[in-house]
Design an enzyme around this catalytic site. Structure first.
Site, PDB file in Angstrom:
ATOM      1  N   ASN A  57      -5.282  12.223   1.197  1.00 49.21           N
ATOM      2  CA  ASN A  57      -4.368  11.340   1.930  1.00 49.21           C
ATOM      3  C   ASN A  57      -5.217  10.526   2.915  1.00 49.21           C
ATOM      4  OD1 ASN A  57      -1.614  10.454   2.431  1.00 49.21           O
ATOM      5  ND2 ASN A  57      -1.781  11.437   4.428  1.00 49.21           N
ATOM      6  N   LYS A  58      -4.579   9.671   3.653  1.00 49.67           N
ATOM      7  CA  LYS A  58      -5.265   8.763   4.579  1.00 49.67           C
ATOM      8  C   LYS A  58      -6.282   9.491   5.455  1.00 49.67           C
ATOM      9  CE  LYS A  58      -5.009   5.310   4.715  1.00 49.67           C
ATOM     10  NZ  LYS A  58      -6.012   4.439   4.045  1.00 49.67           N
TER      11      LYS A  58
ATOM     12  N   ARG B  20       0.866  -1.180   0.000  1.00 47.22           N
ATOM     13  CA  ARG B  20       0.000   0.000   0.000  1.00 47.22           C
ATOM     14  C   ARG B  20       0.897   1.223   0.000  1.00 47.22           C
ATOM     15  NH1 ARG B  20       2.468   1.722   3.774  1.00 47.22           N
ATOM     16  NH2 ARG B  20       0.991   3.443   3.807  1.00 47.22           N
ATOM     17  N   GLY B  21       0.264   2.400  -0.107  1.00 47.74           N
ATOM     18  CA  GLY B  21       1.040   3.630  -0.248  1.00 47.74           C
ATOM     19  C   GLY B  21       1.136   3.961  -1.728  1.00 47.74           C
ATOM     20  N   ALA B  22       0.818   5.210  -2.076  1.00 48.05           N
ATOM     21  CA  ALA B  22       0.620   5.565  -3.484  1.00 48.05           C
ATOM     22  C   ALA B  22       1.806   5.207  -4.399  1.00 48.05           C
ATOM     23  CB  ALA B  22       0.253   7.045  -3.579  1.00 48.05           C
TER      24      ALA B  22
ATOM     25  N   ARG C 137      -7.563  -0.171  -6.862  1.00 47.72           N
ATOM     26  CA  ARG C 137      -7.878   0.796  -5.786  1.00 47.72           C
ATOM     27  C   ARG C 137      -8.128   2.148  -6.458  1.00 47.72           C
ATOM     28  NH1 ARG C 137      -4.287   0.952  -0.516  1.00 47.72           N
ATOM     29  NH2 ARG C 137      -6.174   1.936   0.274  1.00 47.72           N
TER      30      ARG C 137
ATOM     31  N   ASP D  92      -2.073  10.819  -1.787  1.00 42.95           N
ATOM     32  CA  ASP D  92      -2.486   9.794  -2.763  1.00 42.95           C
ATOM     33  C   ASP D  92      -2.907  10.402  -4.091  1.00 42.95           C
ATOM     34  OD1 ASP D  92      -2.984   8.574   0.058  1.00 42.95           O
ATOM     35  OD2 ASP D  92      -2.727   6.929  -1.360  1.00 42.95           O
TER      36      ASP D  92
END
Ligand code: MRU
Length: 347
Positions: free
Chosen positions: A247-248, A47-49, A89, A237
């Site tokens: 973002n998150k 995960r993580g852009a 995603r 993201d």
């Protein structure tokens, strides 16, 4: 810590450090085909852009290998697999960016055989992998100038080596400041519900000896009110053409608290995270994940049966709350429409 995307050509598989099990154990997840890749992306093995983007580039290569099963119809099969991969995603634009970059190279070689495409795509995926590490280091160099000796920096989620091909974006800034000898401390927000901060950011920083303290997400206002936070640095993201940054989930709340307490709030992200096709953050698709991530901790239910929950995975911080966007090309400041156009591109 730079090898969480390890690609084995011999085994014709992508090996990923399975982030679901960190920090308990370092276990490898093997992707052999597109279905494995989509599963790994959706369940957040990776995960993580930027990491999603590089993983997807290797995923295109695996999809091309898989398309051989369709014989002469391999091109149609490959197009279908790429579309499925691209949709794994919705929020991190780096996924679309990576698949579009691979597709563009294919379009430039319309007569290529499958073998030729495989060798070209493997090379491009490897280039994107090493480029991403260099980009993060450049983000780190630019961002470290914003950090003063003695600062305590709060970060949300994980925008570190685990979220990129290595080094990190927000954590790249922190790493670079630490490498310069600045005496810094980091506060990692827990980041409910997947706990990227408590599990991954704390794991990464502790492993490198960078002082880190974990705080509950809801402690942010209190910590800032007490003067315990000098800077906030987070990843992104997707950043719209006006500087609004997704973002998150929880990042927006941190930005509001930072504004109220006069704490500079920075976003660190590569050029590939900008989506210049959208004018503002209102157009960013927000992933809505399974309620189970909120209702359970492991196998244990923590909410009453039949009570609905929200599990939006991202939120959008409006550009006016952002003191600067640190990119590999320099630090962008307001007015963002102009600085993004000048430094990142677009109309
Ligand atoms: O759901 P995730 O873990 O993929 O979300 C990750 C984030 O929000 C990160 O902060 C963002 O991708 C930046 S990573 C350098």
């Amino acid at each position: 810590m730079t090898d969480h995307i390890a690609f084995s050509v011999d085994k014709q598989a992508l090996l990923l450090l399975d982030q679901r099990f960190l920090p308990d154990r370092e276990e490898c997840f093997v992707c052999r085909n597109t279905a494995d890749m989509i599963y790994a992306l959706q369940t957040m093995v990776v995960r993580g852009a930027p990491a999603i983007g590089v993983t997807a580039a290797y995923g295109c290569y695996l999809a091309a290998r898989e398309s051989a099963e369709a014989g002469p119809a391999w091109k149609d099969r490959l197009n279908t697999l790429l579309t499925e991969l691209e949709q794994a995603r919705p929020t991190a634009v780096n996924l679309r960016w990576a698949v579009e970059r691979m597709r563009a190279q294919w379009a430039a070689l319309p007569a290529a055989s499958l073998d030729e495409l495989l060798s070209t795509w493997l090379g491009l995926a490897q280039d994107m992998h090493s480029e991403d590490i260099e980009i993060c280091k450049a983000i780190g160099r630019h961002g470290a100038d914003l950090i003063a000796d003695g600062d305590t920096i709060l970060t949300h989620c994980n925008a570190g080596a685990l979220a990129t091909a290595g080094y990190g974006t927000a954590l790249g800034v922190i790493r670079a400041a630490f490498e310069q000898g600045k005496r810094i401390q980091v506060i990692a927000d827990e980041t409910r519900p997947f706990l990227q901060g408590a599990r991954l950011t704390a794991y990464e920083l502790a492993k490198e000896g960078i002082p880190v303290t974990v705080a509950c997400d809801n402690a942010v206002g209190h910590l800032m009110k007490r003067g315990m936070v000098q800077k906030v640095v987070v990843g992104a993201d997707r950043i719209a053409a006006n500087g609004d940054a997704a973002n998150k989930i929880g990042t927006y709340t941190v930005a509001l608290a930072a504004k109220a307490h006069g704490v500079p709030f920075y976003v660190a992200a590569p050029a590939s995270t900008f989506d210049l096709r959208i004018a503002s953050g209102d157009e960013i698709p927000i992933e809505d994940r399974t309620p189970r991530e909120v209702t359970h901790i492991g196998e244990h239910r923590i909410t009453p049966e039949n009570v609905p929950v929200y599990n939006y995975a991202f939120d959008v911080t409006p550009a006016e709350l952002i003191a600067g966007i640190v990119t590999e090309r320099g630090v962008l400041t307001a007015p963002y429409v102009a600085s993004i156009r000048a430094i990142i591109g677009g109309k």
